[in-house]
Scaffold this active site. Structure first.
Site, short mmCIF file in Angstrom:
data_model
loop_
_atom_site.label_atom_id
_atom_site.label_comp_id
_atom_site.label_asym_id
_atom_site.label_seq_id
_atom_site.Cartn_x
_atom_site.Cartn_y
_atom_site.Cartn_z
N SER D 65 -46.66 -82.17 77.21
CA SER D 65 -45.56 -83.15 77.19
C SER D 65 -44.23 -82.60 76.70
O SER D 65 -43.20 -83.24 76.88
CB SER D 65 -45.94 -84.35 76.32
OG SER D 65 -46.90 -85.13 76.99
N LYS D 68 -41.49 -82.47 79.13
CA LYS D 68 -40.72 -83.66 79.53
C LYS D 68 -39.24 -83.52 79.18
O LYS D 68 -38.38 -84.06 79.87
CB LYS D 68 -41.32 -84.91 78.88
CG LYS D 68 -42.69 -85.31 79.46
CD LYS D 68 -43.30 -86.49 78.74
CE LYS D 68 -44.47 -87.10 79.49
NZ LYS D 68 -45.71 -86.31 79.47
#
Lengths: 312, 312, 312, 312
Positions: D65, D68
């Site tokens: 993540s 991101k």
């Protein structure tokens, strides 16, 4: 197909009683505890007035959610379908019986149906009367007419407990006030009435008579006169079938196939249109809130006595 | 009580057709547009084989969600209740037919029932066959047996549209894969099968025959032999009553009182156990997805022909 | 980079005032109506005690949700972080300020944070005092110390309106009682206190002083002594940044970049750590509940005076 | 206030490592298993180019993540704020990182923010390039520029696993297609790109450089030239603060007080505007998805090095 008799019911109770080990008794109803976990009582009243029973059929217990059908019937008789269903919808839900979610999230901000707490409180706010005593008196009179039993009364201890543990129901009522479903003036009476109704003390014979009254299209068991309009009785039975057994209503529609309403005391009223009413007391309930052994009784009766409406 | 005849149905259609102005035709089904908004066709097939009809009864339209009861019946016949209901629950819901919410939020991460899209896709993943052609062939054969009409086929244009607009259904399928309800291998076939099923072209006579087959407990209209086990037919009818009319199922249980299943093309299959099947085509639908004039027809027939199961 | 002065603020107010046409004034606060829709007042108090202002800077209005930071500060000072955050979480939410959903649905059944109604009521239940008067007196004293203004008082008419329209907040309180977050004994006082806090009458100078107090780590503007522990002030500022501007907090973090808290009267307290406090009154609010012209002022000040914390 | 040095960081790692027993390593990332549960590595790069490190600082792991923020920066540079935030909102959420609920339920049917899976996939659909290789190549080039490390590459095994276990992300993508957020043509590339980004192999030094790049307003560490517009860097930091640490972002805002982004491999990028970047690897994560020991390191550094933005 089995034949209905006391002996037959004894066999059914004997076969179903062991299933009660799969449930447990709620701990917040005065007078009900784990010592009753294997209790199972059944009474059936047929349309021609025959009464059959087995097990702990005379034990007394509070109506709890079974009262929701009583309130709905009287509200329908007092106001008619149109007015009642402006305060509550008639759709089944996958929410829990005490859910508040939909009141906030749904476009149509109404309780889903009169069989869940919010819906029953909304319906209770409609009952006519100058004060809560008069309103409750009218409901009790209505129960007398249905059961032909004027000894029925409220269990004071249960009523106290209902009030004391009533925060969730208060939250539902105030949320509905904020939506304009219940007015500020109606709110306290509606809650008080709701708590009283939950506390009415009955036994399996009383429940069977309620079921028989529904099966008999709203006619008195005594003199065959209409106590309420038969169309209202039909409405109540349809809602019981889609929503009467909490989040297990769909499963009951499939496996039992006739209208029923349960309460957390482990009670069930079953009604087979044109045939009979069934009253069950079996306090060990499952996570969905339904009597485990009692549900087994309903399945057995439906299958062995061919009571499933979808069978034709 | 009215008597069933072609003339009677003509009157019913005439009285109900104006209600279609309260709905509108969906714009994503090839062949269906606003020019059909006042169409209304009804066919009834009784258990003794009589056929009655009125209005635009021969118009053809895709099955859409009505196919959900076909898939469910074949899956039940292929695998039995236990296996099928490990992939899908049998509880009514207040969610929309294409909802994904409950798959994420509920403790029991299963589609609510086989009448909503997620549930129907899960059931479609069960259908036996080496490839999607064989699976679809088996389902089409099953439709032939039910309707005694082997001319029924898929509408290629509708199928293309289903695939093109299938993103929401794909999302449901992949979400179910992530939960282990559908395997990676099953997913594409299940979706393809689902799109094909929605595209099967039928008319109101075919629908009435499906309803009659259900009313007749799974027996062939032609030779009275059991096509599928009657207990599965009972299961399907119970689920239709609690969940067949989208979020209006509870209202239909109250106001119509017998099992029905609708499709967004404005179609309805009604089934009165032991009595008759009803096929309706009325493409102007309301916000809940149900034919407005068609729903009016069902209410009228239920009342005037005394078809409400809760009446006893 | 612009230089802070009364004249500069006049220009900012002039440029931002027209944006108020994009919002509207709430209709349930006595004394506030559409005639005030173009009002816009700003006051800034810097760490070295300078005061700048422009527009309707002396208009009085009720604190409403701005009071949530007052209650949180005193509760933290009374009990410390650990106790306070057992009653309320500190996470931002996408729910509305008056939402009840999460209390029912989340695994962790706590109000998301002290900036939404449920969280603020839970925090209010902690405030020490023998009765609601004493509790409210302590909070008012705390406001005096922060603002060095002992003329601040409750607007009786607003308080009456808060009580009258308090059903939604009552629902939140009772729901929290049912979860054990608030006890039966605490509930009425918590609600009453919450309604009183919302009704405290202030102007943009008072708000700017609250912001300056936060910027100054909890030190009195008068004598530089710590009124509360600086770590609590840091906590409050962090929560203001993630949750202070209702469902627009993320946008404010990006576009303004310093902590702020708004109220439905169209007020905003902004605080720039180590630099200044900002008080805004601009009653035309958007759908998220934030002053439209006021938000424009904050964006302008942040950009032109280089106040964005993420700029470094 | 502590002084930053290798020795100081060794002490911090020593003190924080035991906290890793409160978390566990995810089992679906190839190369990562319970044998790494007590790993803890930290690297800090300051604005003047100093590098400090301790623990397992050279271990390689996939970005997950953390990618991101890379995607968001390049999309902002490619298209600007207005276009990007038509595909995704910038508000924090209490939903899980892989939630689909809000896409169905919210009035504004957009992913809450670019830090959750749906939002990151939507942003990935924007990245310019003729095919996925070109798009990914551009993103990898961007990572080279940020980290001054052109040895960074995708871990093929992790990428395979991402694709194999990608059903939930596919569901999110198709749901967004059904809402018109992602077009049919963009969908496969967006998902493929998203899986590749998650699979980029880095170490704590790379992460610290990403953090330093953000702290340095988007300037290259090498030559101080702007790689992207500083306003975009500010936007990314603000979103990291409100939403970068999954459902624990509010707690991190309070207890750490500077922007950070975590990944399920147990990684964290921290950025202190104008001061330093922090890269952490500590694979034992808590239920919210954040490195337990790594979070402890951030809290310690914030407190002992006075890095909390809300302190002023």
């Amino acid at each position: 197909m089995a034949e209905l008799s006391n002996q037959y019911l004894e066999e059914v109770v004997k076969a179903c009683r062991p299933y009660s080990s799969g449930g447990s008794v709620v701990d917040y109803i005065p007078g009900l505890d784990q010592s009753h976990s294997t209790d199972l009582g059944v009474t059936i009243v047929t349309m021609d007035g025959e009464v059959y029973g087995a097990g702990e059929k005379t034990n007394a217990f509070p109506l709890q959610s079974v009262s929701k059908i009583i309130t709905l019937m009287l509200a329908l008789e007092d106001f008619g379908k149109e007015t009642v269903f402006q305060k509550v919808d008639m759709e089944p839900t996958d929410d829990a019986f005490n859910a508040i979610r939909n009141l906030e999230e749904d476009e149509k901000q109404l309780p889903h149906n009169p069989m869940i707490n919010s819906g029953a409180i909304a319906v209770a706010s409609l009952i006519k009367g100058n004060d809560v005593e008069e309103k409750f008196g009218r409901l009790l009179d209505f129960v007398y007419k249905i059961t032909c039993n004027d000894q029925i009364e409220m269990d004071e201890e249960v009523y106290q407990a209902e009030q004391k543990n009533g925060a969730r129901n208060r939250a539902l009522a105030y949320f509905m006030e904020s939506l304009g479903i219940i007015s500020t003036d109606e709110l306290e009476d509606a809650l008080d009435l709701y708590f009283r109704l939950n506390s009415i003390k009955t036994n399996s014979l009383d429940l069977a008579k309620i079921g028989c009254f529904l099966a008999n299209h709203g006619k008195s068991i005594e003199d065959d006169s209409y106590v309420i309009d038969p169309s209202h009785v039909r409405t109540v039975k349809a809602i019981m079938l889609t929503s009467g057994m909490y989040n297990e209503s769909g499963t009951y529609a499939v496996e039992v196939g006739f209208p029923a309403k349960s309460g957390v005391a482990g009670t069930i009223v079953g009604t087979v249109p044109g045939k009979m009413g069934i009253g069950i007391y079996g306090p060990a309930i499952n996570k969905k809130g339904n009597s485990v052994a009692g549900g087994r009784v309903l399945r057995t009766l439906s299958r062995e006595l061919c009571l499933n409406l979808f069978h034709g």
